[in-house]
Motif scaffolding. Sequence first.
Motif, PDB file in Angstrom:
ATOM      1  N   GLY A   1       0.781  -1.278   0.092  1.00  0.00           N
ATOM      2  CA  GLY A   1      -0.081   0.058  -0.172  1.00  0.00           C
ATOM      3  C   GLY A   1       0.808   1.360   0.097  1.00  0.00           C
ATOM      4  O   GLY A   1       0.619   2.184   0.922  1.00  0.00           O
ATOM      5  N   GLY A   2       1.843   1.459  -0.987  1.00  0.00           N
ATOM      6  CA  GLY A   2       2.434   2.643  -1.142  1.00  0.00           C
ATOM      7  C   GLY A   2       1.699   3.265  -2.450  1.00  0.00           C
ATOM      8  O   GLY A   2       0.416   3.137  -2.452  1.00  0.00           O
ATOM      9  N   LEU A   3       2.276   4.306  -3.115  1.00  0.00           N
ATOM     10  CA  LEU A   3       1.619   5.095  -4.164  1.00  0.00           C
ATOM     11  C   LEU A   3       1.087   4.447  -5.230  1.00  0.00           C
ATOM     12  O   LEU A   3      -0.008   4.528  -5.473  1.00  0.00           O
ATOM     13  CB  LEU A   3       2.389   6.360  -4.476  1.00  0.00           C
ATOM     14  N   ALA A   4       1.798   3.282  -5.742  1.00  0.00           N
ATOM     15  CA  ALA A   4       1.342   2.334  -6.713  1.00  0.00           C
ATOM     16  C   ALA A   4       0.195   1.608  -6.276  1.00  0.00           C
ATOM     17  O   ALA A   4      -0.895   1.605  -7.033  1.00  0.00           O
ATOM     18  CB  ALA A   4       2.669   1.361  -7.282  1.00  0.00           C
ATOM     19  N   GLY A   5       0.408   0.930  -5.053  1.00  0.00           N
ATOM     20  CA  GLY A   5      -0.773   0.133  -4.623  1.00  0.00           C
ATOM     21  C   GLY A   5      -2.141   0.870  -4.515  1.00  0.00           C
ATOM     22  O   GLY A   5      -3.356   0.402  -4.760  1.00  0.00           O
ATOM     23  N   LEU A   6      -1.789   1.866  -3.597  1.00  0.00           N
ATOM     24  CA  LEU A   6      -3.143   2.749  -3.200  1.00  0.00           C
ATOM     25  C   LEU A   6      -3.916   3.380  -4.189  1.00  0.00           C
ATOM     26  O   LEU A   6      -5.064   3.182  -4.499  1.00  0.00           O
ATOM     27  CB  LEU A   6      -2.902   3.648  -2.091  1.00  0.00           C
ATOM     28  N   THR A   7      -3.158   3.856  -5.376  1.00  0.00           N
ATOM     29  CA  THR A   7      -3.914   4.533  -6.346  1.00  0.00           C
ATOM     30  C   THR A   7      -4.420   3.467  -7.313  1.00  0.00           C
ATOM     31  O   THR A   7      -5.571   3.897  -7.833  1.00  0.00           O
ATOM     32  CB  THR A   7      -2.944   5.661  -7.139  1.00  0.00           C
ATOM     33  N   LEU A   8      -3.890   2.384  -7.522  1.00  0.00           N
ATOM     34  CA  LEU A   8      -4.436   1.232  -8.207  1.00  0.00           C
ATOM     35  C   LEU A   8      -5.707   0.734  -7.570  1.00  0.00           C
ATOM     36  O   LEU A   8      -6.720   0.674  -8.341  1.00  0.00           O
ATOM     37  CB  LEU A   8      -3.439   0.124  -8.278  1.00  0.00           C
ATOM     38  N   ALA A   9      -5.795   0.578  -6.205  1.00  0.00           N
ATOM     39  CA  ALA A   9      -6.800   0.509  -5.574  1.00  0.00           C
ATOM     40  C   ALA A   9      -7.886   1.277  -5.568  1.00  0.00           C
ATOM     41  O   ALA A   9      -9.048   0.917  -5.869  1.00  0.00           O
ATOM     42  CB  ALA A   9      -6.727   0.125  -4.119  1.00  0.00           C
ATOM     43  N   ILE A  10      -7.778   2.354  -5.787  1.00  0.00           N
ATOM     44  CA  ILE A  10      -8.794   3.595  -5.722  1.00  0.00           C
ATOM     45  C   ILE A  10      -9.258   3.483  -7.124  1.00  0.00           C
ATOM     46  O   ILE A  10     -10.690   3.612  -7.356  1.00  0.00           O
ATOM     47  CB  ILE A  10      -8.330   4.916  -5.470  1.00  0.00           C
ATOM     48  N   GLN A  11      -8.640   3.489  -8.186  1.00  0.00           N
ATOM     49  CA  GLN A  11      -9.251   3.218  -9.478  1.00  0.00           C
ATOM     50  C   GLN A  11     -10.030   2.162  -9.494  1.00  0.00           C
ATOM     51  O   GLN A  11     -11.085   2.072 -10.389  1.00  0.00           O
ATOM     52  CB  GLN A  11      -7.999   3.110 -10.582  1.00  0.00           C
ATOM     53  N   ALA A  12      -9.493   0.840  -9.097  1.00  0.00           N
ATOM     54  CA  ALA A  12     -10.331  -0.352  -9.242  1.00  0.00           C
ATOM     55  C   ALA A  12     -11.733  -0.335  -8.610  1.00  0.00           C
ATOM     56  O   ALA A  12     -12.520  -0.660  -9.041  1.00  0.00           O
ATOM     57  CB  ALA A  12      -9.559  -1.718  -8.720  1.00  0.00           C
ATOM     58  N   ALA A  13     -11.782   0.327  -7.405  1.00  0.00           N
ATOM     59  CA  ALA A  13     -13.014   0.395  -6.444  1.00  0.00           C
ATOM     60  C   ALA A  13     -13.964   1.624  -7.334  1.00  0.00           C
ATOM     61  O   ALA A  13     -14.951   1.444  -7.461  1.00  0.00           O
ATOM     62  CB  ALA A  13     -12.667   1.203  -5.257  1.00  0.00           C
ATOM     63  N   ASP A  14     -13.338   2.399  -8.033  1.00  0.00           N
ATOM     64  CA  ASP A  14     -14.043   3.662  -8.751  1.00  0.00           C
ATOM     65  C   ASP A  14     -14.751   2.798  -9.771  1.00  0.00           C
ATOM     66  O   ASP A  14     -15.982   3.079 -10.199  1.00  0.00           O
ATOM     67  CB  ASP A  14     -13.227   4.590  -9.273  1.00  0.00           C
ATOM     68  N   ALA A  15     -14.266   1.837 -10.454  1.00  0.00           N
ATOM     69  CA  ALA A  15     -14.689   1.292 -11.457  1.00  0.00           C
ATOM     70  C   ALA A  15     -15.683   0.102 -11.074  1.00  0.00           C
ATOM     71  O   ALA A  15     -16.156  -0.698 -11.904  1.00  0.00           O
ATOM     72  CB  ALA A  15     -13.817   0.624 -12.536  1.00  0.00           C
ATOM     73  N   GLY A  16     -15.956  -0.154  -9.777  1.00  0.00           N
ATOM     74  CA  GLY A  16     -16.710  -0.989  -9.329  1.00  0.00           C
ATOM     75  C   GLY A  16     -16.112  -2.626  -8.939  1.00  0.00           C
ATOM     76  O   GLY A  16     -16.817  -3.607  -8.631  1.00  0.00           O
TER      77      GLY A  16
END
Length: 379
Positions: free
Chosen positions: A14-29
């Motif tokens: 959960g650094g910058l790569a992981g956290l921002t990927l998680a947010i994009q994935a959650a935004d897409a459902g």
Amino acid sequence: MNDKQQFDIAIIGGGLAGLTLAIQAADAGYRTILFEKEAYPFHKVCGEYISMESWDFLVRCGVPLADWSLPLINELQVSDTEGKIYDFKLPLGGFGVSRYQLDNALYETAIKKGVTVLTSCKVTDVVYNDDFFTILTPATIFTARITAGCFGKRSNLDLKWNRNFTKTKPNKINNFIGVKYHIQYPHPAGTISLHNFKDGYCGISRIEKDTCCLCYLTTAENLRKSGNSIAVMEKEVLSQNKQLKKIIEESKHLYEQPLTISQISFEQKSQVENHILMLGDAAGMITPLCGNGMSMAMHGGKIAFDNIRLFLTGQINRPQMEKQYKQQWQYQFGLRTRIGRVVQYFFGGSWSTSVFLKTMHAFPLFSGKIIEQTHGKPF
Ligand SMILES: Cc1cc2nc3c(=O)[nH]c(=O)nc-3n(C[C@H](O)[C@H](O)[C@H](O)COP(=O)(O)OP(=O)(O)OC[C@H]3O[C@@H](n4cnc5c(N)ncnc54)[C@H](O)[C@@H]3O)c2cc1C
């Protein structure tokens, strides 16, 4: 296995790569789980200067950067090992913010958007079988259709999977240590300074709340020669540069002990490992003097997610997803990381640093091009 253990996307780190990927994935459902071995908020060894190319992306991820009164940085000051200063412009510029504040804001956003975040949870292995991943942690196992390795510079998993870069013998580009402090020092808000010393360099720039981040990279050998004492190394090696001597003597440290990391390697890495998409430093590290690893980590996450989405919606198959991601990663970052390694080569020796800086300073068009090559465009 119950429903709570099955996910579309599993993210390790959960650094910058992981956290921002998680947010994009959650935004897409997508049902998304992220594992982080530490507990937020926490400090990280990092120079905390972020290239401006990431500003809009971070805002889209939900980080209220404009409300944080952050220093905007457009000037670069580099000194040779004795402390003679050379000034350069940063065409795109950047801003300063601590990882303590930024990563925590992303973590809170990820939770709000419905990501399952397991903190203080270290992944011990990942097994790929029959188009699914099984992710092992000490307490439980989980499954996912996609796994992203966002576990940074060097992790237990790099060793477990015997990744190539872990097998290379220590040499000039793979055995560095990083040291970081937050300090109070009257450093100008719009400038990032990079001060060279024998076999290393030290960055200083402002972050939030009128404080400064002081962070340096040097060889493990330098520390060993100083009797493994950071204080001795700072007094006897770093302080040979008169700019650093002044900072070391006059600054006030905001936490007692420095943060340190070791075994930093700039060797090439693979972007896909046993069907796991590697992101950020786990995919390849740019030398910190380019001040750009954080943007690369986030941009790489965006590229990965574009391909993950095509796979999860059935528009491409897994081999196509892996191939496209690798090609796009190389297209965006391959040259940048190579230039970073070349530039790093010139730093740290008193003669080579001085010649390099004099040349860069005498030919501003050339130096502008080199600086531009180590940075990307907004994404
Ligand atoms: C000395 C130094 C100075 C730097 N200065 C700058 C700078 O000024 N600007 C810049 O842009 N870049 C800088 N960088 C580079 C930048 O820090 C990295 O490129 C960036 O942090 C990469 O982000 P990441 O998400 O890939 O990894 P990280 O931010 O390192 O995150 C990886 C996470 O994975 C977790 N993890 C590891 N293993 C596991 C596991 N098995 N299970 C669960 N969690 C795990 C870790 O705890 C960590 O939180 C610097 C690097 C160094 C070494």
